[in-house]
Design a protein around this motif. Structure first.
Motif, PDB file in Angstrom:
ATOM      1  N   PHE A   1      56.023  -7.543  30.154  1.00  0.00           N
ATOM      2  CA  PHE A   1      55.093  -6.466  30.499  1.00  0.00           C
ATOM      3  C   PHE A   1      54.534  -6.690  31.899  1.00  0.00           C
ATOM      4  O   PHE A   1      54.339  -7.828  32.320  1.00  0.00           O
ATOM      5  N   CYS A   2      54.277  -5.583  32.580  1.00  0.00           N
ATOM      6  CA  CYS A   2      53.694  -5.672  33.921  1.00  0.00           C
ATOM      7  C   CYS A   2      52.333  -6.373  33.840  1.00  0.00           C
ATOM      8  O   CYS A   2      51.561  -6.137  32.909  1.00  0.00           O
ATOM      9  N   LYS A   3      52.058  -7.205  34.838  1.00  0.00           N
ATOM     10  CA  LYS A   3      50.790  -7.952  34.851  1.00  0.00           C
ATOM     11  C   LYS A   3      49.588  -7.044  35.147  1.00  0.00           C
ATOM     12  O   LYS A   3      48.457  -7.379  34.833  1.00  0.00           O
ATOM     13  N   LYS A   4      49.843  -5.912  35.787  1.00  0.00           N
ATOM     14  CA  LYS A   4      48.719  -5.045  36.152  1.00  0.00           C
ATOM     15  C   LYS A   4      48.510  -3.869  35.199  1.00  0.00           C
ATOM     16  O   LYS A   4      47.383  -3.476  34.946  1.00  0.00           O
ATOM     17  N   CYS A   5      49.621  -3.266  34.737  1.00  0.00           N
ATOM     18  CA  CYS A   5      49.468  -2.161  33.788  1.00  0.00           C
ATOM     19  C   CYS A   5      50.012  -2.596  32.438  1.00  0.00           C
ATOM     20  O   CYS A   5      49.948  -3.767  32.109  1.00  0.00           O
ATOM     21  N   VAL A   6      50.504  -1.678  31.639  1.00  0.00           N
ATOM     22  CA  VAL A   6      50.990  -2.051  30.304  1.00  0.00           C
ATOM     23  C   VAL A   6      52.466  -1.707  30.108  1.00  0.00           C
ATOM     24  O   VAL A   6      52.976  -1.742  28.990  1.00  0.00           O
ATOM     25  N   ILE A   7      53.145  -1.365  31.215  1.00  0.00           N
ATOM     26  CA  ILE A   7      54.533  -0.917  31.062  1.00  0.00           C
ATOM     27  C   ILE A   7      55.457  -2.130  30.895  1.00  0.00           C
ATOM     28  O   ILE A   7      55.295  -3.128  31.588  1.00  0.00           O
ATOM     29  N   PRO A   8      56.384  -2.055  29.956  1.00  0.00           N
ATOM     30  CA  PRO A   8      57.365  -3.145  29.847  1.00  0.00           C
ATOM     31  C   PRO A   8      58.572  -2.903  30.756  1.00  0.00           C
ATOM     32  O   PRO A   8      58.777  -1.776  31.230  1.00  0.00           O
TER      33      PRO A   8
ATOM     34  N   ILE B   1      45.433   3.076  34.246  1.00  0.00           N
ATOM     35  CA  ILE B   1      45.069   1.760  34.791  1.00  0.00           C
ATOM     36  C   ILE B   1      45.330   1.769  36.297  1.00  0.00           C
ATOM     37  O   ILE B   1      44.485   1.365  37.098  1.00  0.00           O
ATOM     38  N   ARG B   2      46.497   2.281  36.672  1.00  0.00           N
ATOM     39  CA  ARG B   2      46.843   2.327  38.110  1.00  0.00           C
ATOM     40  C   ARG B   2      45.844   3.163  38.901  1.00  0.00           C
ATOM     41  O   ARG B   2      45.535   2.854  40.052  1.00  0.00           O
ATOM     42  N   ASP B   3      45.359   4.242  38.275  1.00  0.00           N
ATOM     43  CA  ASP B   3      44.400   5.106  38.973  1.00  0.00           C
ATOM     44  C   ASP B   3      42.975   4.553  38.910  1.00  0.00           C
ATOM     45  O   ASP B   3      42.048   5.174  39.432  1.00  0.00           O
TER      46      ASP B   3
ATOM     47  N   VAL C   1      54.696  -7.678  38.814  1.00  0.00           N
ATOM     48  CA  VAL C   1      54.047  -6.368  38.912  1.00  0.00           C
ATOM     49  C   VAL C   1      55.115  -5.290  39.094  1.00  0.00           C
ATOM     50  O   VAL C   1      56.062  -5.464  39.861  1.00  0.00           O
ATOM     51  N   CYS C   2      54.944  -4.170  38.387  1.00  0.00           N
ATOM     52  CA  CYS C   2      55.977  -3.125  38.396  1.00  0.00           C
ATOM     53  C   CYS C   2      55.918  -2.277  39.671  1.00  0.00           C
ATOM     54  O   CYS C   2      54.904  -2.237  40.362  1.00  0.00           O
ATOM     55  N   THR C   3      57.024  -1.583  39.928  1.00  0.00           N
ATOM     56  CA  THR C   3      57.110  -0.747  41.138  1.00  0.00           C
ATOM     57  C   THR C   3      56.064   0.368  41.123  1.00  0.00           C
ATOM     58  O   THR C   3      55.544   0.749  42.169  1.00  0.00           O
ATOM     59  N   ALA C   4      55.742   0.890  39.930  1.00  0.00           N
ATOM     60  CA  ALA C   4      54.758   1.972  39.869  1.00  0.00           C
ATOM     61  C   ALA C   4      53.369   1.469  40.268  1.00  0.00           C
ATOM     62  O   ALA C   4      52.617   2.162  40.961  1.00  0.00           O
ATOM     63  N   CYS C   5      53.011   0.260  39.849  1.00  0.00           N
ATOM     64  CA  CYS C   5      51.713  -0.309  40.237  1.00  0.00           C
ATOM     65  C   CYS C   5      51.676  -0.586  41.738  1.00  0.00           C
ATOM     66  O   CYS C   5      50.656  -0.356  42.396  1.00  0.00           O
ATOM     67  N   ARG C   6      52.779  -1.080  42.258  1.00  0.00           N
ATOM     68  CA  ARG C   6      52.826  -1.317  43.709  1.00  0.00           C
ATOM     69  C   ARG C   6      52.699  -0.005  44.473  1.00  0.00           C
ATOM     70  O   ARG C   6      52.048   0.062  45.503  1.00  0.00           O
TER      71      ARG C   6
HETATM   72 ZN   LIG Z   1      52.569  -1.913  36.370  1.00  0.00          ZN
END
Ligand SMILES: [Zn+2]
Length: 403
Positions: free
Chosen positions: A34-41, A334-336, A54-59
Motif C-alpha cells: 500500500f502507498c505510504k501516503k494514501c491507501v491505494i495498493p 487524503i491527497r487533497d 509513494v504512489c504516482t498519484a500522491c506525487r
Molecule cells: Zn498514494
C-alpha cells in the motif's frame, strides 16, 4: 423509475462462464503493497510506487500543490479560449457532461467566467438514478444547451452483460460512448475544442511522464487508457453487429483531424479538487448529494451518483484488485488534504467491498441474468486474483488489508 425490460434475445453468442475468454491478464504484482501516503495498493493497473513507497498519484498531488505555476496555466487557458471563442454566440467548446459535480463546474466556469458558448454533451448512463436525473435536469435548467446521446438500449444491455462477464466491468460500453460521443459531436458540428475535466491518468496514478500534458491525443490514447486495449469492434466476435457498434466508435481519424478537434483537460489549467467542485456545483447548478446518505461501498455522498450500475463497477474492482469504492474515494481525499491517512484507513476498513444491494435486482434484470449466474461471474474473477483472497470460516476475505 422502473423500466420494463424485454428479455435479452440470446442470438448473440452467449458464453458459458467456464469457457469465457481469458483476455484480462492484469499481471498484478503478487506482493501487495500500500502507498505510504494514501491507501491505494500497487494492484491498481498502471500505478507505480517510488523508492519511498509513494504512489504516482500522491506525487502528482504534491506537484499540483507546490510545483505548478497556476498563474501561468491561467494565461495558457485564456490564450486557448481566445483562440476558440466565437464572436456570434455559436458553440465554441464541447463540454462532456453528466450533470455531476465536476463537469457541471467546468461548463459553468467556461460559460460564465470565460465568456465561452459551450454545448454540453452527455452520454446516457445505463439507467439513471433518481438523483442523477434530477442533477442532470437541474444542470440543464441552470442555463445550458445539451445533447443527450442514448444508444440502442438492447444492444447496450447485451454489451454490458458481455463486458461484465468477460472484463469483470459492466462499465466498458458506457466508457466507449462517454469518450467517443463528444468527439463525434465535435467532429460533425465542427466545434473543435473539447474540454474534459481531470486527466484521470495523472490524477489517479498512471504514466508519470505525462504530468504536464494539457490534453490527449485522440489517435493514441483512446484504446490504451480508456478502452483497456479493447475497442468496440472487439464485441463483434460475440455477435454484436458492425452497425450496432457505430455509436460507440469515434469518427474516422482523418475526419477528426479535418475538423481540427483538440481535447484538453480543465485539470491542467485549474487545480482539480472534487470536494470544491461539489460546493461550487451545489451553489451554481443546484447539484445535490445522494439523498439516501452515503453510497454503498463508501462513505461519500456526492461522487458517481447518476447510474444504477455504478456500484457493480466498483464492486468488481474490489474483487479483481482489492480496490473498492471507499479506497478510491479515501485515496484522493487524503491527497487533497481533506482527511488524514489514519481516517482513510478506518473508512476503507469499514466500507470497502460492501455489496451494492440497492440496485442489485435491477442490475440482474438489466443484463438478463440470474443471481446464481452473477455470483459465478464474480467468483471467476476472484479466482483470477488468488494472491488477494482467502477463505476464512467459509467467508472470502482480503488477505492484505490497508493499515
Ligand atoms: Zn498514494
Amino acid at each position: 423509475m422502473d423500466i420494463e425490460f424485454e428479455n435479452i434475445p440470446l442470438d448473440f453468442k452467449d458464453i458459458p462462464i467456464e469457457k469465457k475468454d481469458n483476455i484480462k491478464k492484469y499481471n498484478l504484482p503478487r506482493k501487495v503493497v500500500f502507498c505510504k501516503k494514501c491507501v491505494i495498493p500497487n494492484q491498481r493497473p498502471r500505478i507505480t510506487f517510488d523508492k519511498d513507497g509513494v504512489c504516482t498519484a500522491c506525487r502528482f498531488a504534491e506537484y499540483k500543490a507546490k510545483g505548478i505555476d497556476w498563474e501561468k496555466r491561467e494565461i495558457e487557458l485564456i490564450k486557448l479560449l481566445d483562440k476558440h471563442r466565437s464572436k456570434d454566440g455559436s458553440y465554441d467548446v464541447i463540454v462532456p457532461c453528466s450533470g455531476g459535480k465536476d463537469s457541471s463546474r467546468v461548463a459553468y466556469e467556461l460559460k460564465n467566467n470565460y465568456g465561452m458558448h459551450p454545448l454540453t454533451v452527455t452520454w446516457a448512463p445505463h439507467m439513471h438514478t433518481d438523483v442523477g436525473w434530477k442533477n442532470f435536469q437541474n444542470f440543464i435548467h441552470s442555463g445550458f444547451n445539451n445533447v443527450l446521446g442514448t444508444p440502442n438500449g438492447l444492444v447496450h444491455r447485451i454489451m454490458t452483460r458481455l463486458s461484465f462477464e468477460i472484463l469483470g466491468d459492466p462499465f466498458q460500453p458506457f466508457i466507449y460512448g462517454a469518450k467517443s460521443f463528444p468527439i463525434t459531436i465535435a467532429t460533425r458540428f465542427k466545434i473543435p475544442l473539447i474540454m474534459y475535466g481531470e486527466d484521470g491518468e495523472v490524477e489517479y496514478g498512471g504514466d508519470k511522464k505525462i504530468v504536464d500534458r494539457s490534453g490527449h491525443n485522440i489517435t493514441n490514447d483512446m484504446e490504451k487508457h480508456y478502452f483497456s486495449g479493447l475497442g468496440p469492434e472487439f464485441w463483434m466476435k460475440y455477435g454484436i453487429k458492425e452497425e450496432d457498434i457505430l455509436p460507440y466508435k469515434i469518427p474516422p481519424i482523418n475526419e477528426i483531424k479535418r475538423a481540427g478537434v483538440e481535447c484538453r483537460f480543465w485539470g491542467y489549467y485549474k487545480k482539480w479538487t472534487p470536494q470544491e467542485n461539489y460546493y461550487f456545483s451545489s451553489e451554481k447548478t443546484r447539484f445535490t448529494a445522494n439523498p439516501y446518505g452515503r453510497s454503498e461501498g463508501t462513505y461519500s455522498k456526492y461522487a458517481s451518483l447518476d447510474d444504477q450500475t455504478d456500484g457493480f463497477h466498483f464492486y468488481l474492482s474490489y474483487i479483481k484488485f482489492g480496490i473498492g469504492r471507499a479506497t478510491a474515494d479515501a485515496a484522493h481525499e487524503i491527497r487533497d488534504g481533506h482527511i488524514t491517512r489514519e481516517e482513510g484507513v478506518r473508512l476503507v476498513r469499514k466500507f470497502d467491498g460492501e455489496f451494492p444491494k440497492k440496485y442489485f435486482k435491477t442490475f440482474l434484470k438489466y443484463i438478463g441474468i440470474t443471481e446464481e449466474h452473477f455470483w459465478k461471474v464474480v467468483e471467476s474473477f476472484r479466482e483470477g486474483s488468488p494472491h488477494l483472497w482467502e477463505k476464512r470460516n467459509g467467508e472470502w476475505i482480503l488477505k492484505h488489508q490497508v493499515s
